[in-house]
Each structure stands twice: as structure tokens, then as C-alpha cells.
Design a protein around this motif. Structure first.
Motif, short mmCIF file in Angstrom:
data_model
loop_
_atom_site.label_atom_id
_atom_site.label_comp_id
_atom_site.label_asym_id
_atom_site.label_seq_id
_atom_site.Cartn_x
_atom_site.Cartn_y
_atom_site.Cartn_z
N UNK A 12 4.71 8.07 -7.79
CA UNK A 12 5.55 8.44 -6.64
C UNK A 12 5.66 7.31 -5.62
N UNK A 13 4.85 6.27 -5.78
CA UNK A 13 4.76 5.25 -4.74
C UNK A 13 6.01 4.38 -4.61
N UNK A 14 6.61 3.87 -5.68
CA UNK A 14 7.76 2.97 -5.51
C UNK A 14 8.91 3.59 -4.72
N UNK A 15 9.25 4.84 -5.03
CA UNK A 15 10.36 5.46 -4.30
C UNK A 15 10.01 5.65 -2.82
N UNK A 16 8.74 5.93 -2.54
CA UNK A 16 8.32 6.08 -1.14
C UNK A 16 8.44 4.75 -0.40
N UNK A 17 8.02 3.66 -1.04
CA UNK A 17 8.06 2.35 -0.38
C UNK A 17 9.50 1.86 -0.22
N UNK A 18 10.37 2.22 -1.12
CA UNK A 18 11.77 1.79 -1.02
C UNK A 18 12.57 2.66 -0.03
N UNK A 19 11.97 3.79 0.35
CA UNK A 19 12.68 4.70 1.25
C UNK A 19 12.30 4.50 2.71
N UNK A 20 11.16 3.83 2.99
CA UNK A 20 10.74 3.72 4.39
C UNK A 20 9.92 2.45 4.59
N UNK A 21 9.82 1.97 5.80
CA UNK A 21 9.00 0.78 6.08
C UNK A 21 7.52 1.14 6.03
N UNK A 22 6.86 0.73 4.97
CA UNK A 22 5.44 1.05 4.79
C UNK A 22 4.83 0.10 3.77
N UNK A 23 3.53 0.08 3.75
CA UNK A 23 2.79 -0.77 2.84
C UNK A 23 1.75 0.08 2.11
N UNK B 75 1.40 -3.99 -1.51
CA UNK B 75 2.75 -3.95 -2.05
C UNK B 75 3.67 -3.26 -1.05
N UNK B 76 4.88 -3.79 -0.93
CA UNK B 76 5.84 -3.22 0.01
C UNK B 76 7.24 -3.68 -0.37
N UNK B 77 8.23 -3.05 0.25
CA UNK B 77 9.63 -3.41 0.02
C UNK B 77 10.07 -4.33 1.18
N UNK B 78 10.35 -5.61 0.89
CA UNK B 78 10.73 -6.53 1.98
C UNK B 78 12.05 -6.15 2.64
N UNK B 79 12.85 -5.32 1.98
CA UNK B 79 14.09 -4.86 2.61
C UNK B 79 13.82 -3.78 3.64
N UNK B 80 12.65 -3.14 3.57
CA UNK B 80 12.29 -2.07 4.49
C UNK B 80 11.38 -2.53 5.62
#
Length: 320
Positions: free
Chosen positions: A235-246, A178-183
Motif C-alpha cells: 500500500x505504500x507506493x500509492x500513499x507516497x505518490x498521493x501526498x507529501x510524505x516519506x 523513500x519518497x515521491x520527489x513530485x510530492x
């Protein structure tokens, strides 16, 4: 306190025969009610006379006349038999609509995120006077907490339970990415090199970053770069939306996170062992109507939640 020595002399069936004879005052009618032949009832009366050292009944004409001893003990015996009959009746079916107590469930936060909300909502519909209590639990503490009455049952990846617990399989939990495609820009399907090279966020209650993922990657001659470790899935969603990570996490919670936080899901490019999620409860609660109803409800709610989220795993129809 009961006098065992006296009670050992008396068969409960003899007391039942005595009570029916007191009511009927006739051997034939009493034998018919007791589904006995007259010789069998006569033999039972003989044993009772010997045990109590009293004639109890004297034949007068075609009927029976109780002795003073029989008249004295008859009300007590009838009350005792009535109490026994009430005690051994099948319990009434559990009525969730009238229940005003607690339902308690133990889960780690990834399963809690997936199932607690739908379970609470369904309980409000079916048992509006009840309360749902979620109890945080870790694998090493589950058995002790269950024995202490902390919850009705636990839902987790459980080890081999003690003999006084029941472990019922629910579903096999696979892992997804799971990751944020915007990041972070990643092509689907995710390739091995892209997966290994991407920054990773790990989830570990103890703060460890090395998991079965690293073992699987090592088999391909790869390592990953863990840039952060969080103790809870929340805590994971906010971390993934804040930085490029998976992150690589159980599918049940990944589906929920993706819907709530506009995150992307992809399959990992390596084979990861699936974990069997099960329900653990006390063997003494197996036939309890309230506990059984709650376990069955959870199975139904969890199955619907998994289907609604698009999870490919199905929930077992366990004998809750």
C-alpha cells in the motif's frame, strides 16, 4: 508386524552370506565375493545354522548341497535383501524438469515484492511443470506453520529457532528512505531536521507507529510526525505518490518500489539497526534433494535480484 525376538537373533550379514552361498554352492567362491576369508565364512555359517537350527548346507564333493529348509527360505531371503538394497541406495538426483508438484515459500510482503517474481520466472524456466506457492507468514507463526508443512522454507527476520529447525543467514537488511520527489521537495543527502520535520508513513501489521526509528530520533532529541500507518508494504507506493510524505523501509523493497513507481531513495540521517534476514527450514528436510534444490535456487535468484536492483548488501552463499 515384525517379531523382534526372532530378528534379534539374526545378523543381516549372515543372511547375505546365506544368499551368496546359495548362489555359488562353493565356500571359496562365496568367501571371495563377500571379501571374507574361508574361516570367517565358515564361522558365519555356523552362527546361521545355530540360529535356524538347521544344517542349511551339506558338503557334497567340492560343492555344497542346500537342505530343504535352505531351499524353502532362499527365495524369501533373496527378495528381502533385494528390497533392502533398493531402500538404502542413494536417492536419485532431483530432476526439476520432470517435477510436477508444488514449491512453497513463506515470506512477508516486503521480501515477496523483491523476490517472488524473479523466483517464479526462474522456476518456469527450470521446472515448467511445477507451481510456486507464496504463503503469507508473520514472525510469530513461522515455526508452527513450518511444522505444519505450510511451506518448504521461510525467508524473514527469524528469531532463535527450535533445535529441529535450521536457520541459515541470507543477508543483512538495511533501511532507506523513500519518497515521491513530485510530492515532497527534499535535498540529498537528507538532513536530520528535514527528515524529522517531514510527514512520515509507517508500515505496521499491528497498526503500531512507534519503531526503532523513533528510538533513534529520540537519541538526537527529535520526534517524527507519522501521518499514516499502512499494514502492508504494497500500500505504500500509492500513499507516497498521493501526498507529501516519506517512509523508511527495508532497502530490498525500496529499490523495487523506486524502479516501478519513480520514487526517490536516500539514506536516513540516523543510524538504524540492520536486520539479519535468514532462511528457516526443517532439519529433516536438510538432505532432501528436492528441498535442497529449491533452497539453492532461491539463494541464486535472490542474490541476482539484489544485485540487479542496486542493493549494496550481498547474499550469503549458504549451504542450502
Amino acid at each position: 508386524m515384525m517379531n523382534d525376538a526372532i530378528l534379534r537373533k539374526i545378523d543381516l550379514n549372515l543372511l547375505l552370506a546365506f544368499a551368496v552361498l546359495m548362489q555359488e554352492r562353493n565356500v571359496s567362491r562365496a568367501a571371495e565375493r563377500l571379501l571374507l576369508g574361508q574361516p570367517g565364512l565358515s564361522a558365519a555359517l555356523k552362527r546361521l545354522r545355530e540360529a535356524l537350527d538347521d544344517d542349511l548346507f551339506v558338503r557334497v564333493g567340492r560343492g555344497l548341497q542346500p537342505t530343504p529348509r535352505a531351499l524353502a527360505i532362499a527365495p524369501v531371503i533373496e527378495d528381502a535383501l533385494s528390497n533392502i538394497e533398493r531402500a538404502i541406495r542413494p536417492p536419485a538426483a532431483f530432476d526439476p524438469k520432470s517435477w510436477e508438484g508444488e514449491f512453497r515459500i513463506g515470506m512477508c510482503d516486503n521480501l515477496e515484492s523483491a523476490f517472488f517474481g524473479p523466483l517464479a520466472a526462474r522456476l518456469r524456466q527450470l521446472s515448467p511443470g511445477s507451481r510456486l506457492i507464496g504463503v503469507a507468514s508473520e514472525r510469530r507463526d513461522v515455526s508452527r506453520m513450518l511444522d505444519d508443512g505450510a511451506f518448504d522454507f521461510s525467508v524473514a527476520v527469524h528469531g532463535e529457532p527450535p533445535s529441529w529447525h535450521v536457520r541459515a543467514p541470507l543477508f543483512t537488511q538495511s533501511s532507506v528512505c523513500i519518497y515521491d520527489p513530485a510530492q515532497i521537495k527534499l535535498k540529498a543527502p537528507l538532513g536530520l531536521d528535514a527528515y524529522a520535520d517531514a510527514p512520515h508513513v509507517a508500515v505496521s501489521f499491528e497498526g503500531n507507529s512507534s519503531t526503532s526509528i523513533d528510538v533513534a530520533l529520540a537519541g538526537h532529541g527529535k520526534t517524527r510526525n507519522v501521518v499514516a500507518t499502512v499494514p502492508r508494504f504494497s500500500a505504500l507506493p500509492t500513499a507516497l505518490r498521493a501526498m507529501p510524505a516519506i517512509a523508511t523501509i527495508p532497502e530490498s523493497i525500496a529499490r523495487c518500489m523506486a524502479q516501478l513507481h519513480n520514487l526517490m531513495i536516500d539514506l536516513p540521517p540516523i543510524d538504524l539497526p540492520a536486520e539479519p534476514v535468514s532462511m528457516l527450514y526443517r532439519r529433516v528436510d536438510h538432505a532432501d534433494s528436492r528441498a535442497s534444490w529449491f533452497r539453492t535456487l532461491f539463494v541464486e535468484v535472490a542474490g541476482a535480484a539484489l544485485e540487479a536492483s542496486g542493493c549494496k548488501m550481498g547474499i550469503s552463499q549458504i549451504a542450502a
